[in-house]
Design an enzyme around this catalytic site. Structure first.
Site, PDB file in Angstrom:
ATOM      1  N   HIS A   1      -7.419  -4.840  10.028  1.00 32.73           N
ATOM      2  CA  HIS A   1      -6.938  -4.522   8.710  1.00 32.73           C
ATOM      3  C   HIS A   1      -5.772  -5.366   8.376  1.00 32.73           C
ATOM      4  O   HIS A   1      -4.751  -5.559   9.134  1.00 32.73           O
ATOM      5  CB  HIS A   1      -6.822  -3.233   8.286  1.00 32.73           C
ATOM      6  CG  HIS A   1      -5.627  -2.451   8.677  1.00 32.73           C
ATOM      7  ND1 HIS A   1      -5.721  -0.712   9.151  1.00 32.73           N
ATOM      8  CD2 HIS A   1      -4.339  -2.626   9.091  1.00 32.73           C
ATOM      9  CE1 HIS A   1      -4.513  -0.418   9.478  1.00 32.73           C
ATOM     10  NE2 HIS A   1      -3.841  -1.605   9.365  1.00 32.73           N
TER      11      HIS A   1
ATOM     12  N   ASP B   1       0.823  -1.085  -0.125  1.00 37.08           N
ATOM     13  CA  ASP B   1       0.078  -0.035  -0.080  1.00 37.08           C
ATOM     14  C   ASP B   1       0.856   1.226   0.093  1.00 37.08           C
ATOM     15  O   ASP B   1       2.215   1.243   0.209  1.00 37.08           O
ATOM     16  CB  ASP B   1      -0.838  -0.099   1.204  1.00 37.08           C
ATOM     17  CG  ASP B   1      -0.253  -0.396   2.575  1.00 37.08           C
ATOM     18  OD1 ASP B   1       0.940  -0.456   2.651  1.00 37.08           O
ATOM     19  OD2 ASP B   1      -1.096  -0.860   3.393  1.00 37.08           O
TER      20      ASP B   1
ATOM     21  N   GLU C   1      -9.531  -1.921   5.336  1.00 35.39           N
ATOM     22  CA  GLU C   1     -10.211  -1.697   6.676  1.00 35.39           C
ATOM     23  C   GLU C   1     -11.383  -2.421   6.898  1.00 35.39           C
ATOM     24  O   GLU C   1     -11.889  -3.020   5.898  1.00 35.39           O
ATOM     25  CB  GLU C   1     -10.526  -0.307   6.696  1.00 35.39           C
ATOM     26  CG  GLU C   1      -9.292   0.709   6.678  1.00 35.39           C
ATOM     27  CD  GLU C   1      -8.352   1.001   7.926  1.00 35.39           C
ATOM     28  OE1 GLU C   1      -8.321  -0.038   8.458  1.00 35.39           O
ATOM     29  OE2 GLU C   1      -7.788   1.988   8.119  1.00 35.39           O
TER      30      GLU C   1
ATOM     31  N   ASN D   1      -7.433  -2.781  14.202  1.00 33.73           N
ATOM     32  CA  ASN D   1      -8.815  -3.001  13.823  1.00 33.73           C
ATOM     33  C   ASN D   1      -8.975  -4.393  12.903  1.00 33.73           C
ATOM     34  O   ASN D   1     -10.059  -4.311  12.415  1.00 33.73           O
ATOM     35  CB  ASN D   1      -9.301  -1.875  13.338  1.00 33.73           C
ATOM     36  CG  ASN D   1      -8.549  -1.536  11.886  1.00 33.73           C
ATOM     37  OD1 ASN D   1      -7.751  -2.117  11.594  1.00 33.73           O
ATOM     38  ND2 ASN D   1      -8.955  -0.426  11.407  1.00 33.73           N
TER      39      ASN D   1
HETATM   40  C1  F6R Z   1       1.507  -1.613   6.241  1.00 32.88           C
HETATM   41  C2  F6R Z   1       0.215  -2.103   6.096  1.00 32.88           C
HETATM   42  C3  F6R Z   1      -0.727  -2.139   7.521  1.00 32.88           C
HETATM   43  C4  F6R Z   1       0.030  -2.532   8.779  1.00 32.88           C
HETATM   44  C5  F6R Z   1      -0.568  -2.517  10.027  1.00 32.88           C
HETATM   45  C6  F6R Z   1       0.215  -2.684  11.289  1.00 32.88           C
HETATM   46  O1  F6R Z   1       2.140  -1.571   4.837  1.00 32.88           O
HETATM   47  O2  F6R Z   1      -0.120  -2.665   5.290  1.00 32.88           O
HETATM   48  O3  F6R Z   1      -1.577  -3.126   7.220  1.00 32.88           O
HETATM   49  O4  F6R Z   1       0.793  -3.777   8.471  1.00 32.88           O
HETATM   50  O5  F6R Z   1      -1.029  -1.062  10.066  1.00 32.88           O
HETATM   51  O6  F6R Z   1       0.927  -1.598  11.458  1.00 32.88           O
HETATM   52  P1  F6R Z   1       2.137  -1.625  12.611  1.00 32.88           P
HETATM   53  O7  F6R Z   1       3.012  -2.731  12.093  1.00 32.88           O
HETATM   54  O8  F6R Z   1       2.998  -0.255  12.645  1.00 32.88           O
HETATM   55  O9  F6R Z   1       1.457  -1.901  13.849  1.00 32.88           O
END
Ligand code: F6R
Length: 267
Positions: free
Chosen positions: A138, A67, A143, A136
């Site tokens: 995702h 992303d 989301e 959450n």
């Molecule tokens: C990042 C992504 C997100 C993160 C998720 C966890 O490219 O796609 O899904 O993997 O938000 O983020 P952290 O590792 O910062 O807790």
């Protein structure tokens, strides 16, 4: 879904590193799906070290990131392209042309998303997809309520995700509310999936992902449908799992089996 529970975040990173090294040893021209965020940083550091010691090479590999923020140019310090350059690409022997991150500065986001899908398909599809987990539930920026059949597209971030990621932005700095993200089906088409989660703030999402119903309310729960998904957790992230003891027992048995026959990816 295979659930591996380890003592701490460092062990999680080491296991992730071993899986990447094995992947590239088996198939040097692997197509790797990569993630940003805090969780993979320790893994990337270990991969950089392994590369410096000659234990792994990315010279034939291709990467696709999950992303990117829509509205941030690739050289913006908070862009995921910038993150990947600093955390990994600048320090390994990958060919720059073989690294892909969705184009957050595009004027035609719909086209950029379609092009991204085509690039993944033209590369032969993703062999190993790395994922983190949002609090959450995702994966990527899919989301809760995202279509489980979604492909790469523009997604609006939830307030929760915006708040969680605010730590990366300076006070008053523009923080995007839109993203370009691989879809859930795009992710599910990867041949293997490796999700890492650490820390107690992920415990609720981990439980919903592993033991909850498959639902768009927890996008990561779709991984229950993947034949080659492995979830590597530290004790804190695993603390709310009902069947924690069972997963530990299964891994003990797996270790015994592995001593008797070559290891295979879990079903
Ligand atoms: C990042 C992504 C997100 C993160 C998720 C966890 O490219 O796609 O899904 O993997 O938000 O983020 P952290 O590792 O910062 O807790």
């Amino acid at each position: 879904m295979r659930v591996v529970i380890l003592n701490d975040a460092q062990q999680v990173a080491t296991t992730g590193k071993d899986i990447f090294i094995q992947q590239l040893a088996d198939k040097p021209d692997s197509v790797l799906g990569l993630a940003t965020g805090s969780t993979p940083v320790a893994l990337y550091q270990q991969l950089i070290c392994a590369g410096q010691k000659g234990e792994v090479s990315f010279s034939q590999a291709t990467t696709f990131n999950l992303d990117e923020y829509l509205g941030l140019a690739s050289d913006h310090p908070q862009s995921y392209r910038h993150f990947m350059q600093k955390q990994l690409f600048d320090h390994i022997d990958i060919q720059a042309n073989n690294t892909h991150v969705p184009d957050g500065s595009t004027d035609s986001a719909v086209q950029a998303c379609e092009d991204y899908e085509h690039s993944i398909a033209n590369s032969g599809g993703i062999d190993l997809q790395l994922l983190g987990l949002g609090r959450n539930g995702h994966i990527g920026f899919n989301e809760p309520s995202s279509s489980l059949g979604s492909r790469t597209r523009v997604k609006t971030l939830t307030q929760e995700t915006i708040k969680d990621n605010a730590r990366f932005f300076k006070q008053g700095e523009f923080q995007p509310k839109l993203s370009l993200t691989m879809g859930i089906e795009t992710i599910m088409q990867a041949r293997k999936i490796l999700l890492l989660a650490t820390g107690s703030d992920k415990a609720e999402a981990v439980r919903a992902m592993v033991e909850g119903a498959i639902s768009a309310s927890c996008p990561a729960s779709i991984l229950q449908m993947h034949r080659n998904a492995i979830v590597v957790l530290d004790r804190d992230a695993a603390q709310q799992l009902d069947r924690l003891e069972f997963y530990l027992f299964v891994e003990q048995e797996n270790a015994k089996l592995a001593a008797q026959q070559p290891a295979s990816w879990p079903g």
